[in-house]
Design a protein around this motif. Sequence first.
Motif, PDB file in Angstrom:
ATOM      1  N   THR A  76      14.466  10.107 -10.362  1.00 25.47           N
ATOM      2  CA  THR A  76      13.305  10.421 -11.078  1.00 25.47           C
ATOM      3  C   THR A  76      12.906   9.196 -11.889  1.00 25.47           C
ATOM      4  O   THR A  76      13.702   8.305 -12.606  1.00 25.47           O
ATOM      5  CB  THR A  76      13.706  11.510 -12.190  1.00 25.47           C
ATOM      6  OG1 THR A  76      13.897  12.633 -11.248  1.00 25.47           O
ATOM      7  CG2 THR A  76      12.480  11.843 -12.908  1.00 25.47           C
ATOM      8  N   GLY A  77      11.589   8.778 -11.803  1.00 24.02           N
ATOM      9  CA  GLY A  77      11.083   7.913 -12.696  1.00 24.02           C
ATOM     10  C   GLY A  77      10.983   6.386 -11.643  1.00 24.02           C
ATOM     11  O   GLY A  77      10.349   5.518 -12.212  1.00 24.02           O
ATOM     12  N   GLU A  78      11.543   6.296 -10.592  1.00 21.93           N
ATOM     13  CA  GLU A  78      11.905   5.112  -9.663  1.00 21.93           C
ATOM     14  C   GLU A  78      11.220   5.266  -8.329  1.00 21.93           C
ATOM     15  O   GLU A  78      11.377   4.260  -7.726  1.00 21.93           O
ATOM     16  CB  GLU A  78      13.327   5.007  -9.435  1.00 21.93           C
ATOM     17  CG  GLU A  78      14.163   4.735 -10.889  1.00 21.93           C
ATOM     18  CD  GLU A  78      15.647   4.144 -10.738  1.00 21.93           C
ATOM     19  OE1 GLU A  78      15.927   4.251  -9.526  1.00 21.93           O
ATOM     20  OE2 GLU A  78      16.522   4.368 -11.455  1.00 21.93           O
ATOM     21  N   LYS A  79      10.286   5.994  -8.061  1.00 22.32           N
ATOM     22  CA  LYS A  79       9.373   5.922  -6.902  1.00 22.32           C
ATOM     23  C   LYS A  79       8.613   4.726  -6.912  1.00 22.32           C
ATOM     24  O   LYS A  79       7.900   4.278  -8.018  1.00 22.32           O
ATOM     25  CB  LYS A  79       8.454   7.262  -6.916  1.00 22.32           C
ATOM     26  CG  LYS A  79       7.506   7.363  -5.729  1.00 22.32           C
ATOM     27  CD  LYS A  79       6.455   8.491  -5.697  1.00 22.32           C
ATOM     28  CE  LYS A  79       5.748   8.372  -4.481  1.00 22.32           C
ATOM     29  NZ  LYS A  79       6.328   8.000  -3.328  1.00 22.32           N
ATOM     30  N   SER A  80       8.521   4.041  -5.701  1.00 21.72           N
ATOM     31  CA  SER A  80       7.857   2.673  -5.620  1.00 21.72           C
ATOM     32  C   SER A  80       6.701   2.607  -4.676  1.00 21.72           C
ATOM     33  O   SER A  80       6.013   1.929  -4.700  1.00 21.72           O
ATOM     34  CB  SER A  80       8.946   1.596  -5.156  1.00 21.72           C
ATOM     35  OG  SER A  80       9.621   1.646  -4.211  1.00 21.72           O
ATOM     36  N   ILE A  81       6.952   3.481  -3.515  1.00 25.62           N
ATOM     37  CA  ILE A  81       6.044   3.260  -2.559  1.00 25.62           C
ATOM     38  C   ILE A  81       4.605   4.021  -2.950  1.00 25.62           C
ATOM     39  O   ILE A  81       4.673   4.917  -3.474  1.00 25.62           O
ATOM     40  CB  ILE A  81       6.592   4.323  -1.147  1.00 25.62           C
ATOM     41  CG1 ILE A  81       7.677   3.614  -0.463  1.00 25.62           C
ATOM     42  CG2 ILE A  81       5.356   4.274  -0.087  1.00 25.62           C
ATOM     43  CD1 ILE A  81       8.112   3.997   0.834  1.00 25.62           C
ATOM     44  N   GLU A  82       3.547   3.317  -2.815  1.00 25.32           N
ATOM     45  CA  GLU A  82       2.270   3.848  -3.410  1.00 25.32           C
ATOM     46  C   GLU A  82       1.305   3.998  -1.963  1.00 25.32           C
ATOM     47  O   GLU A  82       0.471   5.047  -2.335  1.00 25.32           O
ATOM     48  CB  GLU A  82       1.752   2.353  -4.136  1.00 25.32           C
ATOM     49  CG  GLU A  82       2.400   2.013  -5.432  1.00 25.32           C
ATOM     50  CD  GLU A  82       1.958   0.897  -5.822  1.00 25.32           C
ATOM     51  OE1 GLU A  82       1.240   0.118  -5.168  1.00 25.32           O
ATOM     52  OE2 GLU A  82       2.202   0.654  -7.240  1.00 25.32           O
ATOM     53  N   LYS A  83       1.518   3.163  -0.898  1.00 26.88           N
ATOM     54  CA  LYS A  83       0.562   3.549   0.252  1.00 26.88           C
ATOM     55  C   LYS A  83       1.352   3.131   1.481  1.00 26.88           C
ATOM     56  O   LYS A  83       2.019   2.134   1.816  1.00 26.88           O
ATOM     57  CB  LYS A  83      -0.600   2.986   0.016  1.00 26.88           C
ATOM     58  CG  LYS A  83      -1.666   3.124   1.098  1.00 26.88           C
ATOM     59  CD  LYS A  83      -3.012   2.430   0.777  1.00 26.88           C
ATOM     60  CE  LYS A  83      -2.856   1.055   0.694  1.00 26.88           C
ATOM     61  NZ  LYS A  83      -4.378   0.428   0.283  1.00 26.88           N
ATOM     62  N   ILE A  84       0.918   3.886   2.606  1.00 29.09           N
ATOM     63  CA  ILE A  84       1.464   3.427   3.936  1.00 29.09           C
ATOM     64  C   ILE A  84       0.087   3.694   4.769  1.00 29.09           C
ATOM     65  O   ILE A  84      -0.318   4.922   5.007  1.00 29.09           O
ATOM     66  CB  ILE A  84       2.692   4.579   4.384  1.00 29.09           C
ATOM     67  CG1 ILE A  84       3.876   4.678   3.362  1.00 29.09           C
ATOM     68  CG2 ILE A  84       2.886   4.419   5.753  1.00 29.09           C
ATOM     69  CD1 ILE A  84       4.889   5.546   3.876  1.00 29.09           C
ATOM     70  N   THR A  85      -0.026   2.530   5.592  1.00 31.15           N
ATOM     71  CA  THR A  85      -1.012   2.571   6.563  1.00 31.15           C
ATOM     72  C   THR A  85      -0.479   2.100   7.816  1.00 31.15           C
ATOM     73  O   THR A  85       0.417   1.325   7.975  1.00 31.15           O
ATOM     74  CB  THR A  85      -2.239   1.780   5.987  1.00 31.15           C
ATOM     75  OG1 THR A  85      -1.744   0.557   5.732  1.00 31.15           O
ATOM     76  CG2 THR A  85      -2.832   2.291   4.679  1.00 31.15           C
ATOM     77  N   LYS A  86      -1.437   2.659   8.770  1.00 32.31           N
ATOM     78  CA  LYS A  86      -1.174   2.097  10.191  1.00 32.31           C
ATOM     79  C   LYS A  86      -1.956   0.939  10.368  1.00 32.31           C
ATOM     80  O   LYS A  86      -2.853   0.518  10.007  1.00 32.31           O
ATOM     81  CB  LYS A  86      -1.783   3.303  11.325  1.00 32.31           C
ATOM     82  CG  LYS A  86      -1.592   2.758  12.587  1.00 32.31           C
ATOM     83  CD  LYS A  86      -2.218   3.928  13.794  1.00 32.31           C
ATOM     84  CE  LYS A  86      -2.082   3.350  15.023  1.00 32.31           C
ATOM     85  NZ  LYS A  86      -2.444   4.499  16.040  1.00 32.31           N
ATOM     86  N   VAL A  87      -1.039  -0.233  11.288  1.00 35.37           N
ATOM     87  CA  VAL A  87      -1.784  -1.429  11.322  1.00 35.37           C
ATOM     88  C   VAL A  87      -1.915  -1.547  12.676  1.00 35.37           C
ATOM     89  O   VAL A  87      -0.830  -1.616  13.617  1.00 35.37           O
ATOM     90  CB  VAL A  87      -0.768  -2.472  10.838  1.00 35.37           C
ATOM     91  CG1 VAL A  87      -1.152  -3.958  11.005  1.00 35.37           C
ATOM     92  CG2 VAL A  87      -0.523  -2.172   9.357  1.00 35.37           C
TER      93      VAL A  87
END
Length: 204
Positions: A76-87
Motif C-alpha cells: 500500500t502506497g508503493e505503486k509505481s507503474i503509471e502507464k503501459i503502452t504498446k511500442v
Amino acid sequence: WDINSVSPALHVNLWMMGQDNRELYVVDAPPTTLREDITPKQINKSPETTPTLIVRQNGINGKKHPFVSVFEPYATGEKSIEKITKVGDFGDMVSLKVTSTHSTQVICNSIDGNTVYKPAKNLKFKGTLGVASEKNGKFDYLYLGKGKLLQNGKYKIEAVNEAVSAALRIEDGKYYYSSDKPVIIQINKKGAKEYPAGYNLEIK
C-alpha cells in the motif's frame, strides 16, 4: 488481488494487451501448499483457496500473435507503474513500454530470434527477450535473454557467435555485466569490446 491480512496490505495489478476472441475466467483454485513461504502469511493455505485468472484465446495462433501481460505486486502506497503502452507493430514480436515513477522499461518478446527489430527510436533487438531500462532518463540496464543483439542508443549487448543470455547494468557509476557465453559490449562512446562469460563482473 488484495491481501489485507498483512500490514502494510499487499496488492497485485495485472495489465494485458487487448485481443479479439479472448475469454477471461476468474476462479478459485485449490490451496497453495507447495511451500509454506510461497504466499504472504500463508494466506492460501488450506482450507483457503488460491485466486486464479485463466486467459483463453479462441482461433488465434499464439505464434503469430504472442500473448503478453504485466504484473505489478506492491505494498500500500508503493505503486509505481503509471502507464503501459504498446511500442511498434509486429506480428511475431510484442514490445511494451512500461513507465514508472522513476524509471522506464521497454520490454521486447519475440518468437523469431533471427530478425532484427527496431521497436523504438535508437532501440534494436534480436532475440527471445530483451529489456532496456532507463532511470530518471539515464541508462539503467540492458537484459538480453537468449538473443543476438540488444542496443539502446550507445549501449549494446551483442552475441559473439551463439545466442547469449546477458545483462549490463550501472551501479554507483560503475558498470557490471553477466553473460553465459562470450559477449560483445559497448558502453556509451567507448568502442565495442569482447568479454568472457561470467557473473556480475565489473567492467574497468
